[in-house]
Design an enzyme around this catalytic site. Structure first.
Site, PDB file in Angstrom:
ATOM      1  N   CYS A  93      17.129 -15.583  -3.338  1.00  0.00           N
ATOM      2  CA  CYS A  93      18.474 -16.943  -3.523  1.00  0.00           C
ATOM      3  C   CYS A  93      20.036 -15.988  -3.717  1.00  0.00           C
ATOM      4  CB  CYS A  93      18.125 -18.029  -4.460  1.00  0.00           C
ATOM      5  SG  CYS A  93      16.522 -18.939  -4.906  1.00  0.00           S
ATOM      6  N   ARG A 117      18.062 -13.289   1.232  1.00  0.00           N
ATOM      7  CA  ARG A 117      17.465 -12.590   0.122  1.00  0.00           C
ATOM      8  C   ARG A 117      17.029 -14.762  -0.277  1.00  0.00           C
ATOM      9  NH1 ARG A 117      20.230 -10.201  -3.677  1.00  0.00           N
ATOM     10  NH2 ARG A 117      19.728 -11.946  -5.222  1.00  0.00           N
ATOM     11  N   TRP A 175      15.459 -19.467  -1.978  1.00  0.00           N
ATOM     12  CA  TRP A 175      13.911 -18.709  -2.097  1.00  0.00           C
ATOM     13  C   TRP A 175      13.150 -20.040  -2.996  1.00  0.00           C
ATOM     14  CZ3 TRP A 175      10.199 -16.992  -4.846  1.00  0.00           C
ATOM     15  CH2 TRP A 175       8.969 -16.207  -3.703  1.00  0.00           C
ATOM     16  N   ASN A 195      20.775 -18.633  -9.543  1.00  0.00           N
ATOM     17  CA  ASN A 195      19.876 -17.506  -8.401  1.00  0.00           C
ATOM     18  C   ASN A 195      18.998 -16.890  -9.525  1.00  0.00           C
ATOM     19  OD1 ASN A 195      18.269 -15.244  -7.426  1.00  0.00           O
ATOM     20  ND2 ASN A 195      19.937 -14.475  -7.262  1.00  0.00           N
ATOM     21  N   GLY A 196      17.041 -17.381  -9.859  1.00  0.00           N
ATOM     22  CA  GLY A 196      16.719 -16.882 -11.237  1.00  0.00           C
ATOM     23  C   GLY A 196      15.261 -17.977 -11.933  1.00  0.00           C
ATOM     24  N   GLU A 255       2.709   1.574   4.725  1.00  0.00           N
ATOM     25  CA  GLU A 255       3.772   1.385   5.683  1.00  0.00           C
ATOM     26  C   GLU A 255       3.510   0.891   6.623  1.00  0.00           C
ATOM     27  OE1 GLU A 255       6.110   0.124   4.212  1.00  0.00           O
ATOM     28  OE2 GLU A 255       7.589   0.323   5.175  1.00  0.00           O
ATOM     29  N   LYS A 279       4.332  -3.861   7.333  1.00  0.00           N
ATOM     30  CA  LYS A 279       5.239  -3.767   8.749  1.00  0.00           C
ATOM     31  C   LYS A 279       5.050  -5.152   9.609  1.00  0.00           C
ATOM     32  CE  LYS A 279       8.332  -3.312   6.709  1.00  0.00           C
ATOM     33  NZ  LYS A 279       8.418  -2.204   5.470  1.00  0.00           N
ATOM     34  N   GLU A 335       4.724  -8.009   7.615  1.00  0.00           N
ATOM     35  CA  GLU A 335       5.163  -9.015   7.348  1.00  0.00           C
ATOM     36  C   GLU A 335       5.874  -9.739   8.318  1.00  0.00           C
ATOM     37  OE1 GLU A 335       7.557  -6.663   4.067  1.00  0.00           O
ATOM     38  OE2 GLU A 335       8.038  -5.616   5.866  1.00  0.00           O
ATOM     39  N   HIS A 368     -15.712   3.579   3.695  1.00  0.00           N
ATOM     40  CA  HIS A 368     -16.641   2.943   2.693  1.00  0.00           C
ATOM     41  C   HIS A 368     -16.039   1.975   2.598  1.00  0.00           C
ATOM     42  CE1 HIS A 368     -17.324   6.643   0.707  1.00  0.00           C
ATOM     43  NE2 HIS A 368     -16.507   7.360   1.176  1.00  0.00           N
ATOM     44  N   LYS A 396      13.929 -10.292   0.688  1.00  0.00           N
ATOM     45  CA  LYS A 396      14.838  -9.003   0.971  1.00  0.00           C
ATOM     46  C   LYS A 396      14.261  -8.890  -0.783  1.00  0.00           C
ATOM     47  CE  LYS A 396      16.786  -5.844   3.481  1.00  0.00           C
ATOM     48  NZ  LYS A 396      15.911  -5.497   3.404  1.00  0.00           N
TER      49      LYS A 396
HETATM   50  C1  G6P Z   1      10.677  -7.520  -1.086  1.00  0.00           C
HETATM   51  C2  G6P Z   1      11.540  -6.916   0.074  1.00  0.00           C
HETATM   52  C3  G6P Z   1      10.884  -5.006   0.410  1.00  0.00           C
HETATM   53  C4  G6P Z   1      11.375  -4.657  -0.516  1.00  0.00           C
HETATM   54  C5  G6P Z   1      10.341  -4.646  -1.391  1.00  0.00           C
HETATM   55  C6  G6P Z   1      11.219  -4.084  -2.744  1.00  0.00           C
HETATM   56  O1  G6P Z   1       9.600  -7.158  -0.819  1.00  0.00           O
HETATM   57  O2  G6P Z   1      11.053  -7.243   1.298  1.00  0.00           O
HETATM   58  O3  G6P Z   1      11.271  -5.161   1.657  1.00  0.00           O
HETATM   59  O4  G6P Z   1      10.146  -3.460  -0.473  1.00  0.00           O
HETATM   60  O5  G6P Z   1      10.779  -6.540  -2.086  1.00  0.00           O
HETATM   61  O6  G6P Z   1      12.554  -4.576  -2.599  1.00  0.00           O
HETATM   62  P1  G6P Z   1      13.821  -3.449  -3.510  1.00  0.00           P
HETATM   63  O7  G6P Z   1      14.547  -3.860  -3.275  1.00  0.00           O
HETATM   64  O8  G6P Z   1      13.678  -2.596  -5.237  1.00  0.00           O
HETATM   65  O9  G6P Z   1      13.162  -1.577  -2.973  1.00  0.00           O
END
Ligand code: G6P
Length: 614
Positions: free
Chosen positions: A2, A27, A74, A100-101, A487, A491, A494, A510, A609
């Site tokens: 948010c 956000r 969000w 937000n929260g 990673e 990606k 996501e 396995h 994010k």
């Molecule tokens: C969310 C974002 C990711 C990020 C993760 C941790 O899931 O979409 O891209 O890696 O949070 O966030 P931070 O700000 O703590 O790295």
């Protein structure tokens, strides 16, 4: 999650708020809304979906007001629809709130208000809070600021909120606990409020980051006043922003993610600027220099993070252990904090976080601190909560990352961890001076090599075309390329919504091997190094089952080229630095595939994010 924005001053509030919301859309983008005060009426406009939807819908609203608040959501409590969108009105519609929260005890407060005869319009925790503020104001006859303070004393949970009231039109009340909030002080007696500094920077560089349980009383044309939730007045700590506006624009790229991928030669260099000098054989991270001996002698070093940052920690674990012979454990922040971890004074907890606001990482750090551990941070966002509560830390200096899927922040985190590991290795004497100096030179050469990897764009586009229709994908790697595989898979998941799993290459046997058929693309990091031959064998195993191999190999490799369906070359480098290069083609592949599938790359569905809820 948010994003919240507020403005009070002499300018028209609406354009400032809309622009701010667009900057904060990373956000959350389930819904957007504004509350504007014009001619003594408080009007709320809100709409499901992105800020652009709100703009289209609110085209004919009265935007003459000079104060207002806005929100991009969000969803936590309640479906992402128009009704649950913020701002929320109080019962009489004279107060509106953005938040937000999470109000954890909202149900208890809701029941208490229901018993007084209130009826609610939405399913949100925020509306309950707004009603509570009005109820207090009605019963106690208090002003807005005091009513908010008394309401917050009843609240359990996290909040960054801004409250506007038509009865006190020259005022905004803002408060924070565990969710970020910045106040920008304009030079015409005007004020800007936002979840981070990005909506503020084009108007002023003077900002105050609110601390937990602080309430800001913001009056048009007057000085900013800050109080604790205990009503004790505090002196605002005004800071100068270092952010630059151009860093928040797409700069000619189709998406922020693509821009950020291409920024990596620069962001990696910015990360080691002033910290690394290969010629003089020096590496030093000023922020944590004082803690190096403690790190060397620590009982345990634990790295905590979430998401992509957790993958960076896994790379860090290899680097610390192999280069500096320091034992490291890597934990998901959310698991660590709820496991009653055994932790004490001689332990060091290092939090890695792009945003510096991730709720679980923050809470895990607070727990470690309360048990006496030293807490260090590696953050990208300057002034973020994690950077402020840690004993010391290092910024990654990657610049604002706006695409929701993290790219340049990851390589910058890995760079900082590499610098730390090298500096510790140097202190401990675990590397020969030739090896140490060689690694510094190799690290210095990484930005140019990243540039070279980015040139494989065309080939990546071709490979992406071949696999854009896949429904599953496997990513394999060994050693520090295992986190690169994780990673890569993250990606793809996501942003293209293709199911993907990352595995240590040897673990394939396995379980995941059962999934391999001619439809399954298997992305493998098969660069030269200690486990090269083993990875080649794993590739053979995939080929024997007709799987498709897309391998990342070291320039000039012939062996893998013969058996793989596609190879993407990366320049030769020290094995420890391979993650910084091998991760780039995976970022580009995910990006291209997502674009081909028509996905919203910068704002993938359901994600945000900055995850400020647990
Ligand atoms: C969310 C974002 C990711 C990020 C993760 C941790 O899931 O979409 O891209 O890696 O949070 O966030 P931070 O700000 O703590 O790295």
């Amino acid at each position: 999650m948010c994003g919240i924005v507020g403005y009070i001053g002499n300018k028209e509030a609406y354009p400032i708020i809309i622009k701010g919301l667009k900057r904060l859309e990373y956000r959350g983008y389930d819904s957007a809304g504004v509350a504007l005060l014009s001619n003594d009426s408080l009007n709320v406009y809100k709409k499901q979906g992105k800020v652009a939807n709100l703009e289209a819908y609110s085209g004919d609203l009265d935007t003459s007001g000079t104060s207002g608040i806005g929100h991009t959501r969000w969803a936590t409590h309640g479906a992402p629809n128009d009704t649950n969108a913020h701002p929320h009105y109080s019962e009489s519609e004279s107060i509106a709130v953005i938040h937000n929260g999470i109000i954890e005890n909202y149900d208890a407060i809701r029941k208490q208000l229901l018993s007084k005869g209130y009826t609610f319009r939405s399913d949100t925790d925020t509306e309950v809070l707004c009603y509570l503020i009005e109820d207090i104001q009605k019963n106690a006859g208090t002003k807005l600021g005091e009513s908010v303070r008394l309401a917050l004393q009843q609240v359990v949970g996290a909040y960054a909120l801004v409250v506007i009231s038509k009865k006190e039109p020259n005022k905004l009340i803002a408060a924070r606990k565990s969710s970020p909030l910045v106040v920008g002080i304009g030079d015409e007696g005007d004020f800007y409020l936002a979840s981070d500094a990005t909506p503020i920077v084009e108007y002023t560089r003077q900002v105050v980051y609110l601390d937990d349980e602080e309430i800001a009383v913001i009056k048009r044309g007057e000085e900013l006043k800050i109080y604790g939730i205990d009503d004790i007045q505090k002196t605002p700590y005004v800071q100068e922003l270092e952010l630059h506006l151009e860093a928040l624009e797409k700069g000619g790229y189709d998406h922020f993610m693509l821009k950020e991928i291409h920024e990596q030669p620069r962001s990696i260099e910015d990360c080691f600027r002033g910290r690394l000098n290969a010629e003089k054989g020096r590496v030093s991270l000023g922020g944590i220099r004082e803690y190096e001996q403690k790190l060397i002698n620590a009982n345990r070093v634990i790295m905590i993070a979430c998401g992509t940052s957790w993958h960076a920690c896994l790379v860090g674990e290899y680097l610390f252990e192999d280069l500096a012979r320091i034992n490291v454990e890597v934990e998901y922040a959310s698991e660590f904090r709820y496991r009653n971890p055994i932790i004490g004074e001689n332990d060091i907890v290092i939090a890695v976080s792009q945003s510096g606001e991730t709720a679980d990482t923050l809470a895990a750090l607070e727990l470690a601190k309360s048990r006496g551990a030293t807490i260090l941070g590696i953050c990208n966002v300057v002034g973020s909560s994690i950077s402020r509560i840690t004993d010391a830390g290092s910024y990654t200096h990657a610049g604002p990352e706006i695409g929701v899927a993290s790219t340049k922040a990851f390589t910058a985190q890995v760079t900082v961890l590499t610098l730390m590991a090298l500096s510790l290795a140097n202190q401990k004497g675990t590397l020969s001076s030739t090896k140490f100096r060689g690694m510094l030179s190799e690290l210095e050469a990484i930005p140019a090599k990243v540039k070279k990897v980015l040139e494989s764009n065309q080939q990546i586009e071709y490979i992406s075309g071949e696999y854009q229709g896949a429904s599953n994908a496997l990513y394999l790697g060994r050693g520090s390329s295992f986190p690169v595989a994780l990673e890569g898979a993250l990606k793809l998941k996501e942003i293209s919504y293709i199911h993907a799993e990352g595995y240590p290459a040897a673990e394939m046997k396995h379980g995941p091997i059962a999934l391999i058929d001619e439809e399954m693309p298997v992305f493998v990091v098969a660069t030269k190094g200690m486990s090269y031959e083993k990875v080649v064998s794993n590739i053979q195993e995939v080929k024997a089952r007709k799987g498709k191999i897309i391998a990342i190999v070291t320039e000039g490799d012939e062996q893998v080229r013969e058996i793989a369906d596609h190879v993407i070359e990366i320049p030769e480098t020290d094995e420890h630095l391979v993650p910084l290069l091998a991760t780039i083609p995976f970022q580009l592949l995910s990006y291209r595939i997502a674009v081909m599938r028509g996905c919203n790359v910068d704002q993938p569905r359901n994600l945000a994010k900055s995850v400020t809820v647990e």
